[in-house]
Write a protein that holds these residues in place. Structure first.
Motif, PDB file in Angstrom:
ATOM      1  N   ASN A 100       0.445  -3.521  -3.147  1.00 43.89           N
ATOM      2  CA  ASN A 100      -0.966  -3.242  -3.419  1.00 43.89           C
ATOM      3  C   ASN A 100      -1.746  -2.888  -2.161  1.00 43.89           C
ATOM      4  O   ASN A 100      -2.788  -2.235  -2.231  1.00 43.89           O
ATOM      5  N   SER A 101      -1.231  -3.318  -1.005  1.00 42.14           N
ATOM      6  CA  SER A 101      -1.924  -3.044   0.255  1.00 42.14           C
ATOM      7  C   SER A 101      -1.491  -1.722   0.881  1.00 42.14           C
ATOM      8  O   SER A 101      -2.054  -1.311   1.891  1.00 42.14           O
ATOM      9  N   ILE A 102      -0.470  -1.075   0.312  1.00 44.51           N
ATOM     10  CA  ILE A 102      -0.001   0.200   0.850  1.00 44.51           C
ATOM     11  C   ILE A 102      -0.885   1.336   0.339  1.00 44.51           C
ATOM     12  O   ILE A 102      -0.996   1.568  -0.863  1.00 44.51           O
ATOM     13  N   GLU A 103      -1.515   2.024   1.286  1.00 48.36           N
ATOM     14  CA  GLU A 103      -2.427   3.102   0.926  1.00 48.36           C
ATOM     15  C   GLU A 103      -1.731   4.474   0.936  1.00 48.36           C
ATOM     16  O   GLU A 103      -1.986   5.316   0.070  1.00 48.36           O
ATOM     17  N   LYS A 104      -0.842   4.676   1.917  1.00 50.33           N
ATOM     18  CA  LYS A 104      -0.170   5.974   2.021  1.00 50.33           C
ATOM     19  C   LYS A 104       1.085   5.848   2.887  1.00 50.33           C
ATOM     20  O   LYS A 104       1.158   4.978   3.755  1.00 50.33           O
ATOM     21  N   LYS A 105       2.050   6.763   2.633  1.00 49.46           N
ATOM     22  CA  LYS A 105       3.296   6.776   3.404  1.00 49.46           C
ATOM     23  C   LYS A 105       3.591   8.186   3.905  1.00 49.46           C
ATOM     24  O   LYS A 105       3.218   9.178   3.273  1.00 49.46           O
ATOM     25  N   TRP A 106       4.244   8.248   5.060  1.00 47.80           N
ATOM     26  CA  TRP A 106       4.703   9.517   5.621  1.00 47.80           C
ATOM     27  C   TRP A 106       6.140   9.353   6.128  1.00 47.80           C
ATOM     28  O   TRP A 106       6.515   8.282   6.617  1.00 47.80           O
TER      29      TRP A 106
END
Length: 239
Positions: A100-106
């Motif tokens: 739930n705390s993950i906003e975005k990944k690259w």
């Protein structure tokens, strides 16, 4: 929003006041001691009482859309979430943090021996950066942006806040602060004819609070990659 049950005491008080006051002003005395009709005074008072009744009954139903679509986010809970996130990142246990705390990944393919971190604008890059070296040289840079909740007046506004941006060009990974979000809030207060009986604070007594959650950019880089950064980038390596 007021319900019908909460209106009954107010209506009862208004009726009692109107009855006794109406009896007291039926007649008045002029400067010669003669009794005269005071219908004009009764009209004024009756109009005021009518206004009170109308406002008391109608106002609760014209509040419009309140903020019930936004979840509650008390500051003490947000502070605890931020501290938990920071401690987990610093200890290299970021995987213990929920999704739930993950906003975005690259994910970047990268085979150069050096990587330079740069900020896209002259502003300070506010997000804390943690860097973890992998055990192998897999030619990949993994970046995950974590963010805890933010609130206005204990209401969760996280969904309207933009994430940070990353761009890779050559051997430069550029960090961009979040695009500013424009928030418009309207404050609805009961008008004076209502608040004088309910005891609610006036518009000028209202205070707003804003609390920004913790934001972290967690980088996993190849074992032997040399990482260079400017002074405005706050980096902490994870052992």
């Amino acid at each position: 929003m007021m319900n019908i049950g909460s209106l009954l005491p107010i209506l009862f008080i208004l009726v009692i006041i109107s009855i006794f006051t109406a009896k007291g002003i039926r007649r008045t005395v002029n400067n010669k001691g003669k009794s005269v009709s005071s219908s004009w005074a009764r009209r004024i008072f009756g109009g005021y009482i009518s206004l009170l009744l109308i406002c008391t009954i109608v106002v609760p139903f014209i509040n419009g859309k309140d903020m019930t679509d936004l979840k509650k986010a008390p500051i003490d809970a947000i502070e605890k979430e931020g501290a938990t996130l920071f401690d987990a990142a610093a200890a290299g246990k970021i995987n213990t943090i929920g999704r739930n705390s993950i906003e975005k990944k690259w994910d970047f393919e990268y085979r150069e021996p050096k990587l330079n971190l740069s900020v896209g604008t002259e502003e300070f890059f506010a997000t804390q950066i943690f860097v973890e070296r992998k055990k192998t040289n897999d030619d990949k840079i993994e970046a995950v942006y974590y963010r805890t909740r933010s609130s206005v007046n204990d209401m969760d506004i996280s969904k309207v806040i933009n994430p940070i941006r990353l761009t890779l060009a050559g051997d430069i990974l550029t960090l961009h602060n979040s695009k500013k979000a424009k928030l418009n809030f309207s404050i609805f207060n009961q008008i004076f004819p209502v608040t004088q009986f309910t005891g609610e604070p006036s518009l000028f007594q209202h205070q707003s609070s804003f609390y920004e959650g913790q934001s972290i950019l967690y980088l996993r880089i190849p074992k032997d990659l040399e990482l260079n950064s400017k002074s405005e980038v706050n980096i902490q390596f994870v052992e």
